[in-house]
Design a protein around this motif. Structure first.
Motif, PDB file in Angstrom:
ATOM      1  N   GLY A  46     -36.430  -0.827  20.861  1.00 29.62           N
ATOM      2  CA  GLY A  46     -34.962  -1.141  20.588  1.00 29.62           C
ATOM      3  C   GLY A  46     -34.122  -1.717  21.620  1.00 29.62           C
ATOM      4  N   GLU A  47     -34.438  -1.597  22.673  1.00 29.13           N
ATOM      5  CA  GLU A  47     -33.875  -2.130  24.045  1.00 29.13           C
ATOM      6  C   GLU A  47     -34.255  -3.465  24.382  1.00 29.13           C
ATOM      7  OE1 GLU A  47     -31.147  -0.732  25.550  1.00 29.13           O
ATOM      8  OE2 GLU A  47     -31.155   0.865  24.030  1.00 29.13           O
ATOM      9  N   THR A  48     -33.661  -4.253  24.865  1.00 31.60           N
ATOM     10  CA  THR A  48     -33.893  -5.689  25.410  1.00 31.60           C
ATOM     11  C   THR A  48     -33.860  -5.726  26.753  1.00 31.60           C
ATOM     12  OG1 THR A  48     -33.249  -6.667  23.311  1.00 31.60           O
ATOM     13  CG2 THR A  48     -33.739  -8.000  25.108  1.00 31.60           C
ATOM     14  N   PHE A  49     -34.825  -6.146  27.500  1.00 32.61           N
ATOM     15  CA  PHE A  49     -35.021  -6.350  29.041  1.00 32.61           C
ATOM     16  C   PHE A  49     -35.094  -7.833  29.302  1.00 32.61           C
ATOM     17  CE2 PHE A  49     -36.461  -2.183  27.644  1.00 32.61           C
ATOM     18  CZ  PHE A  49     -35.631  -1.341  28.740  1.00 32.61           C
ATOM     19  N   ASP A  50     -34.516  -8.352  30.678  1.00 33.74           N
ATOM     20  CA  ASP A  50     -35.022  -9.511  31.144  1.00 33.74           C
ATOM     21  C   ASP A  50     -36.018  -9.393  32.155  1.00 33.74           C
ATOM     22  OD1 ASP A  50     -32.888 -10.914  29.843  1.00 33.74           O
ATOM     23  OD2 ASP A  50     -31.312 -10.414  31.400  1.00 33.74           O
ATOM     24  N   VAL A  84     -40.185  -8.314  37.688  1.00 33.56           N
ATOM     25  CA  VAL A  84     -39.164  -7.540  37.692  1.00 33.56           C
ATOM     26  C   VAL A  84     -38.402  -7.202  36.228  1.00 33.56           C
ATOM     27  CG1 VAL A  84     -36.831  -6.729  38.734  1.00 33.56           C
ATOM     28  CG2 VAL A  84     -38.691  -8.067  39.934  1.00 33.56           C
ATOM     29  N   VAL A  85     -38.456  -6.302  35.756  1.00 30.79           N
ATOM     30  CA  VAL A  85     -37.560  -6.003  34.487  1.00 30.79           C
ATOM     31  C   VAL A  85     -36.561  -5.247  34.397  1.00 30.79           C
ATOM     32  CG1 VAL A  85     -38.120  -4.899  32.098  1.00 30.79           C
ATOM     33  CG2 VAL A  85     -39.989  -5.924  33.443  1.00 30.79           C
ATOM     34  N   THR A  86     -35.265  -5.868  33.957  1.00 36.80           N
ATOM     35  CA  THR A  86     -34.097  -5.282  34.158  1.00 36.80           C
ATOM     36  C   THR A  86     -33.279  -5.039  32.920  1.00 36.80           C
ATOM     37  OG1 THR A  86     -33.140  -7.304  34.457  1.00 36.80           O
ATOM     38  CG2 THR A  86     -33.524  -6.106  36.643  1.00 36.80           C
ATOM     39  N   VAL A  87     -32.430  -4.161  32.731  1.00 42.12           N
ATOM     40  CA  VAL A  87     -31.702  -4.073  31.477  1.00 42.12           C
ATOM     41  C   VAL A  87     -30.946  -5.026  31.035  1.00 42.12           C
ATOM     42  CG1 VAL A  87     -30.144  -2.385  30.206  1.00 42.12           C
ATOM     43  CG2 VAL A  87     -32.016  -1.423  31.710  1.00 42.12           C
ATOM     44  N   ARG A  88     -31.026  -5.392  29.847  1.00 40.28           N
ATOM     45  CA  ARG A  88     -30.026  -6.562  29.490  1.00 40.28           C
ATOM     46  C   ARG A  88     -28.997  -5.886  28.628  1.00 40.28           C
ATOM     47  NH1 ARG A  88     -30.181 -11.913  28.821  1.00 40.28           N
ATOM     48  NH2 ARG A  88     -29.004 -12.890  26.878  1.00 40.28           N
ATOM     49  N   PRO A  89     -27.930  -5.829  28.823  1.00 45.36           N
ATOM     50  CA  PRO A  89     -26.796  -5.078  28.201  1.00 45.36           C
ATOM     51  C   PRO A  89     -26.122  -6.083  27.208  1.00 45.36           C
ATOM     52  CG  PRO A  89     -25.815  -5.694  30.310  1.00 45.36           C
ATOM     53  CD  PRO A  89     -27.322  -5.970  30.548  1.00 45.36           C
ATOM     54  N   ASP A  90     -25.906  -5.292  26.123  1.00 47.64           N
ATOM     55  CA  ASP A  90     -25.265  -5.916  24.948  1.00 47.64           C
ATOM     56  C   ASP A  90     -23.639  -6.019  25.303  1.00 47.64           C
ATOM     57  OD1 ASP A  90     -24.074  -7.000  22.724  1.00 47.64           O
ATOM     58  OD2 ASP A  90     -25.098  -5.764  21.370  1.00 47.64           O
ATOM     59  N   LEU A  91     -23.278  -7.150  26.023  1.00 48.78           N
ATOM     60  CA  LEU A  91     -21.928  -7.153  26.506  1.00 48.78           C
ATOM     61  C   LEU A  91     -20.837  -7.211  25.371  1.00 48.78           C
ATOM     62  CD1 LEU A  91     -22.220  -9.597  29.241  1.00 48.78           C
ATOM     63  CD2 LEU A  91     -22.063  -7.151  29.690  1.00 48.78           C
ATOM     64  N   ASP A  92     -21.114  -7.827  24.223  1.00 44.54           N
ATOM     65  CA  ASP A  92     -20.158  -7.691  23.005  1.00 44.54           C
ATOM     66  C   ASP A  92     -19.912  -6.304  22.617  1.00 44.54           C
ATOM     67  OD1 ASP A  92     -19.905 -10.421  22.999  1.00 44.54           O
ATOM     68  OD2 ASP A  92     -21.653 -10.824  21.363  1.00 44.54           O
ATOM     69  N   ASP A  93     -20.959  -5.617  22.530  1.00 42.18           N
ATOM     70  CA  ASP A  93     -20.941  -4.142  22.150  1.00 42.18           C
ATOM     71  C   ASP A  93     -20.219  -3.322  23.214  1.00 42.18           C
ATOM     72  OD1 ASP A  93     -21.279  -1.610  20.479  1.00 42.18           O
ATOM     73  OD2 ASP A  93     -22.689  -1.394  21.970  1.00 42.18           O
ATOM     74  N   TRP A  94     -20.605  -3.545  24.454  1.00 41.18           N
ATOM     75  CA  TRP A  94     -19.857  -2.982  25.532  1.00 41.18           C
ATOM     76  C   TRP A  94     -18.555  -3.272  25.616  1.00 41.18           C
ATOM     77  CZ3 TRP A  94     -17.227  -4.555  30.181  1.00 41.18           C
ATOM     78  CH2 TRP A  94     -17.152  -3.138  31.040  1.00 41.18           C
ATOM     79  N   PHE A  95     -17.605  -4.635  25.525  1.00 39.70           N
ATOM     80  CA  PHE A  95     -16.547  -4.561  25.586  1.00 39.70           C
ATOM     81  C   PHE A  95     -15.793  -4.157  24.239  1.00 39.70           C
ATOM     82  CE2 PHE A  95     -17.650  -8.664  28.131  1.00 39.70           C
ATOM     83  CZ  PHE A  95     -16.869  -8.183  29.258  1.00 39.70           C
ATOM     84  N   LYS A  96     -16.502  -4.034  23.148  1.00 40.65           N
ATOM     85  CA  LYS A  96     -15.920  -3.392  21.855  1.00 40.65           C
ATOM     86  C   LYS A  96     -15.610  -1.883  22.135  1.00 40.65           C
ATOM     87  CE  LYS A  96     -17.941  -6.095  18.504  1.00 40.65           C
ATOM     88  NZ  LYS A  96     -18.858  -6.536  17.305  1.00 40.65           N
ATOM     89  N   ARG A  97     -16.645  -1.127  22.792  1.00 40.72           N
ATOM     90  CA  ARG A  97     -16.377   0.139  23.298  1.00 40.72           C
ATOM     91  C   ARG A  97     -15.430   0.207  24.473  1.00 40.72           C
ATOM     92  NH1 ARG A  97     -21.598   2.452  24.631  1.00 40.72           N
ATOM     93  NH2 ARG A  97     -22.423   0.276  25.176  1.00 40.72           N
ATOM     94  N   PHE A  98     -15.159  -0.798  25.319  1.00 37.43           N
ATOM     95  CA  PHE A  98     -14.422  -0.753  26.397  1.00 37.43           C
ATOM     96  C   PHE A  98     -12.824  -0.805  26.202  1.00 37.43           C
ATOM     97  CE2 PHE A  98     -12.373  -2.391  30.361  1.00 37.43           C
ATOM     98  CZ  PHE A  98     -12.770  -1.362  31.213  1.00 37.43           C
ATOM     99  N   ASN A  99     -12.135   0.347  25.614  1.00 37.55           N
ATOM    100  CA  ASN A  99     -11.034  -0.275  25.173  1.00 37.55           C
ATOM    101  C   ASN A  99      -9.915   0.620  25.927  1.00 37.55           C
ATOM    102  OD1 ASN A  99     -12.074   2.245  24.122  1.00 37.55           O
ATOM    103  ND2 ASN A  99     -10.998   2.325  22.128  1.00 37.55           N
ATOM    104  N   VAL A 100      -9.885   0.190  27.237  1.00 35.85           N
ATOM    105  CA  VAL A 100      -8.897   0.880  28.127  1.00 35.85           C
ATOM    106  C   VAL A 100      -8.132  -0.481  28.381  1.00 35.85           C
ATOM    107  CG1 VAL A 100      -8.601   1.607  30.483  1.00 35.85           C
ATOM    108  CG2 VAL A 100     -10.491   2.460  29.173  1.00 35.85           C
TER     109      VAL A 100
END
Length: 113
Positions: A46-50, A84-100
């Motif tokens: 369920g996670e996506t990596f680059d 090299v495998v790195t985490v690919r964050p879901d930035l849309d979801d991150w910005f939705k949860r970042f409500n500061v």
């Protein structure tokens, strides 16, 4: 006195492995996706990596399979390339949860001219 003929209790069974990889069952683990752009992604649990090329190594390296109970090591081959495998964050979801709310300037700051 010590009784040499008394049966010895069997050792307790080993604890279950705590390593995530050791608990995996044989079979498919993830999916590599080759995009039209040439980028590669790994979808795993369920996670996506680059996936990118790693640095070139100047020393010889080999991949081996170890059979610890059998006391054998089998060389599978040389390492030619690294990934090299790195985490690919879901930035849309991150910005939705970042409500500061970040103020444009500090409340006590003097206006700039």
């Amino acid at each position: 006195p010590f009784d040499f003929f008394k049966p010895v209790d069997a050792p307790p069974p080993p604890p279950p492995p705590t390593d995530e990889v050791a608990r995996l069952r044989p079979g498919k683990v993830g999916t590599l996706q080759l995009l039209e752009s040439g980028d590669v992604r790994l979808v795993l649990g369920g996670e996506t990596f680059d996936v990118d090329r790693g640095l070139r190594s100047t020393m010889a390296q080999q991949i081996c399979a170890v059979d610890a109970p059998g006391g054998q090591v089998t060389v599978l081959g040389d390492v030619g390339k690294k990934l090299v495998v790195t985490v690919r964050p879901d930035l849309d979801d991150w910005f939705k949860r970042f409500n500061v709310d970040v103020p444009a300037r500090a409340p006590d700051a003097e206006p700039r001219e």
